[in-house]
Design a protein around this motif. Structure first.
Motif, PDB file in Angstrom:
ATOM      1  N   ARG A 193      64.403  29.304  37.845  1.00  0.00           N
ATOM      2  CA  ARG A 193      64.022  30.055  39.045  1.00  0.00           C
ATOM      3  C   ARG A 193      65.192  30.842  39.630  1.00  0.00           C
ATOM      4  O   ARG A 193      65.008  31.867  40.284  1.00  0.00           O
ATOM      5  CB  ARG A 193      63.447  29.090  40.091  1.00  0.00           C
ATOM      6  CG  ARG A 193      62.027  28.658  39.795  1.00  0.00           C
ATOM      7  CD  ARG A 193      61.384  27.974  40.987  1.00  0.00           C
ATOM      8  NE  ARG A 193      61.983  26.688  41.281  1.00  0.00           N
ATOM      9  CZ  ARG A 193      61.646  25.545  40.687  1.00  0.00           C
ATOM     10  NH1 ARG A 193      60.712  25.544  39.748  1.00  0.00           N
ATOM     11  NH2 ARG A 193      62.226  24.413  41.022  1.00  0.00           N
ATOM     12  N   SER A 241      59.439  36.168  33.593  1.00  0.00           N
ATOM     13  CA  SER A 241      58.899  34.823  33.798  1.00  0.00           C
ATOM     14  C   SER A 241      57.920  34.448  32.690  1.00  0.00           C
ATOM     15  O   SER A 241      57.957  33.320  32.177  1.00  0.00           O
ATOM     16  CB  SER A 241      58.229  34.724  35.167  1.00  0.00           C
ATOM     17  OG  SER A 241      57.026  35.457  35.217  1.00  0.00           O
ATOM     18  N   LEU A 271      57.652  28.730  38.821  1.00  0.00           N
ATOM     19  CA  LEU A 271      58.249  30.045  38.595  1.00  0.00           C
ATOM     20  C   LEU A 271      57.183  31.133  38.457  1.00  0.00           C
ATOM     21  O   LEU A 271      57.259  32.193  39.101  1.00  0.00           O
ATOM     22  CB  LEU A 271      59.122  29.997  37.340  1.00  0.00           C
ATOM     23  CG  LEU A 271      59.821  31.301  36.955  1.00  0.00           C
ATOM     24  CD1 LEU A 271      60.863  31.675  37.985  1.00  0.00           C
ATOM     25  CD2 LEU A 271      60.460  31.169  35.582  1.00  0.00           C
ATOM     26  N   THR A 272      56.168  30.899  37.614  1.00  0.00           N
ATOM     27  CA  THR A 272      55.125  31.905  37.421  1.00  0.00           C
ATOM     28  C   THR A 272      54.282  32.086  38.678  1.00  0.00           C
ATOM     29  O   THR A 272      53.816  33.194  38.961  1.00  0.00           O
ATOM     30  CB  THR A 272      54.223  31.524  36.232  1.00  0.00           C
ATOM     31  OG1 THR A 272      53.731  30.187  36.395  1.00  0.00           O
ATOM     32  CG2 THR A 272      54.987  31.607  34.920  1.00  0.00           C
ATOM     33  N   TYR A 279      55.762  34.666  41.003  1.00  0.00           N
ATOM     34  CA  TYR A 279      55.560  36.062  40.605  1.00  0.00           C
ATOM     35  C   TYR A 279      54.077  36.395  40.441  1.00  0.00           C
ATOM     36  O   TYR A 279      53.725  37.426  39.866  1.00  0.00           O
ATOM     37  CB  TYR A 279      56.314  36.350  39.303  1.00  0.00           C
ATOM     38  CG  TYR A 279      57.808  36.393  39.476  1.00  0.00           C
ATOM     39  CD1 TYR A 279      58.412  37.446  40.160  1.00  0.00           C
ATOM     40  CD2 TYR A 279      58.618  35.374  38.991  1.00  0.00           C
ATOM     41  CE1 TYR A 279      59.783  37.485  40.331  1.00  0.00           C
ATOM     42  CE2 TYR A 279      59.989  35.399  39.162  1.00  0.00           C
ATOM     43  CZ  TYR A 279      60.573  36.462  39.831  1.00  0.00           C
ATOM     44  OH  TYR A 279      61.939  36.494  40.011  1.00  0.00           O
TER      45      TYR A 279
END
Length: 524
Positions: free
Chosen positions: A99, A108, A137-138, A141
């Motif tokens: 991250r 990502s 993380l995904t 975004y």
């Protein structure tokens, strides 16, 4: 036990197992009933006294003879390793570092893809690890949970089936051993990799979609929804399958070092067992040694070595307590019980057909000289394997049933197509494991990514069917060209590229949509 030439009755046990598996969607009882039916045909056909008692004696005696304890040990130790790696907290630390380093939506998803490629040892490990690591993380975004689940699922079984060092390679090798058709089961498995079109093009499609961010079908809508609004609580379906919490003391090296050790130990064990450092000069090359090794024995050494490395890393540093480590190894071993049972039953059914009923003799006599049949054999085997694996949700059960049939048939019809037909069997088996709603990896992928299971299935199916259609064309060409890899792979690639070109303008452009949303926000 003397064999009994049962003629057409010799094909009944695998047929019964296949039909029951399709009807019940349950592979354990289907394989067991197939085994008992074969033992019944043998005892009544050979005229032994007390046939019912003898049937039980034959079944369990053969089961004891056919069990490959090296494979069972490897699968069991691998399950233990997977579990303690998750306990160490190394995967959690990887996510925290990622991250900080990854700064864009495109990076990502590409990072998720790269991590999935790296974890090729076991499909369960892939599903349990990648989702947990990459989901925060995904989400940041606004990558849809469906897209994350697709990446995980499409790099689990497809990656394992083309990785020589994996639980799948060991399982396939054990099924090949029962056919007796190859001098080196490991070398035969490696030979199938270039012809495993489904696995190869499945991975290529994942790379294409992650690189271009152009989705189509139901996935297009899922990505639009993820970009236009935050992920809803209904989409966040988190299922914790571990009884132990992840350690807070773990580092990224607690995940990487045991995995690297597993791969290094496996390669060294392959070479040692194959005679690379032995007295016979003919095995002093890497290819010769790999072809001469016993893969199952080498994998047991490697998995035990990796588990020992994890122990030496975790216990002295108190990352995991001694008690929790030992408890975790037991829990991990329990997770591999279903896979081990499938292997034992598949080995036994194979032994009933090959050693007792001489199925291979009947099949070879039946198909030998069949005019024109050979050109469609790879495609037909691919369809049968795909249908069976999709209906039952298991690849191991499918190739455990079909390999003992497909290999002798291919050798009888056209020996040049033996490897192609074996590859078609594995490719079709992976198709079902990849996208079947009742497949373990499909369920684990949706759970690990926090995605609704039915959403994952519906968004993934068009991609899976697209690859399967391309592969079907490739296997038809392989039959016509007597196994030409260049022409059959080229035909598959041509279908792949033409369809993606056709879908280019119809696919979802993430950047354009994101820019449009940004423009709308500014105007308002």
């Amino acid at each position: 036990m003397e064999p009994f030439a049962a003629g057409w009755l010799s094909i009944l046990p695998p047929i019964i197992a296949i039909i029951l598996a399709l009807i019940t969607k349950e592979v354990f009882s289907s394989l067991l009933i197939g085994i008992f039916s074969g033992a019944c045909i043998y005892t009544f056909g050979s005229g032994v006294p007390d046939p019912l008692i003898k049937m039980l004696d034959v079944t369990f005696s053969l089961m004891g003879e056919k069990v490959d304890f090296q494979i069972l040990l490897f699968c069991t130790l691998l399950g233990a390793l997977v579990y303690v790696l998750n306990m160490s907290g190394g995967t959690k630390k990887y996510g925290e570092i990622a991250r900080k380093k990854i700064k864009s939506r495109e990076t990502s998803v590409l990072s998720t893809c790269a991590l999935s490629f790296f974890i090729f040892i076991d499909d369960y490990f892939n599903c349990l690890t990648v989702g947990t690591v990459m989901k925060p993380l995904t989400d940041s975004y606004k990558v849809s949970r469906e897209k994350l689940a697709y990446i995980i699922d499409s790099t689990a079984a497809p990656m394992c089936i083309i990785a020589p060092v994996s639980s799948w390679a060991a399982a396939v090798g054990s099924s090949l051993k029962s056919t007796g058709a190859f001098q080196s089961d490991f070398q035969a498995f490696v030979s199938t990799i270039p012809y495993n079109f489904y696995a190869i093009f499945c991975l290529l499609l994942v790379i294409y979609l992650c690189w271009t961010n152009r989705d189509f079908g139901p996935m297009k809508l899922a990505e639009e929804n993820a970009l236009s609004k935050n992920v809803t609580e209904e989409q966040k379906v988190n299922i914790d399958r571990s009884k132990h919490a992840q350690s807070e003391k773990g580092t990224i090296w607690d995940m990487l070092v045991p995995l690297i050790a597993l791969v290094v130990f496996a390669v060294l064990a392959f070479l040692y067992d194959g005679g690379y450092w032995g007295k016979d000069p003919q095995y002093h090359t890497m290819i010769a040694a790999l072809g001469n090794c016993t893969a199952s024995k080498a994998l047991v050494w490697a998995s035990f070595g990796a588990l020992a490395v994890a122990f030496l890393m975790y216990i002295p540093r108190r990352v995991v307590t001694f008690h929790d480590f030992m408890e975790g190894t037991i829990e991990g071993m329990k997770l591999m019980l279903p896979a081990n049972v499938i292997l034992v039953l598949a080995w036994t059914l194979s032994g009933v057909c090959r050693d007792l009923l001489l199925t291979q003799n009947f099949v070879q006599a039946f198909v030998a000289g069949g005019s024109g049949f050979d050109i469609f054999l790879p495609a037909a085997i691919f369809l049968i394997a795909a249908f069976l694996s999709f209906s039952t949700g298991t690849a191991w059960g499918t190739f455990g049933i079909l390999i003992p049939i497909a290999v002798p048939v291919a050798a009888a019809v056209d020996p040049s197509l033996t490897i192609v037909c074996l590859s078609a069997t594995l490719a079709g088996s992976v198709f079902g494991d990849h996208c079947s709603p009742i497949s373990d990896t499909t369920i684990l992928s949706s759970a690990g990514s926090g995605c609704s299971h039915i959403s994952h299935v519906t968004t993934q199916l068009p991609y899976a069917w697209f690859i399967a259609c391309c592969c079907f064309v490739g296997y038809i060409v392989a039959g016509f060209t007597k196994g030409s890899w260049v022409l059959s792979f080229g035909a598959t690639a041509a279908c792949f590229v033409l369809f993606l070109a056709f879908m280019w303008k119809r696919s979802f452009n993430v950047k354009a949509y994101a820019a449009q949303i940004h423009s709308d926000v500014r105007v308002s």
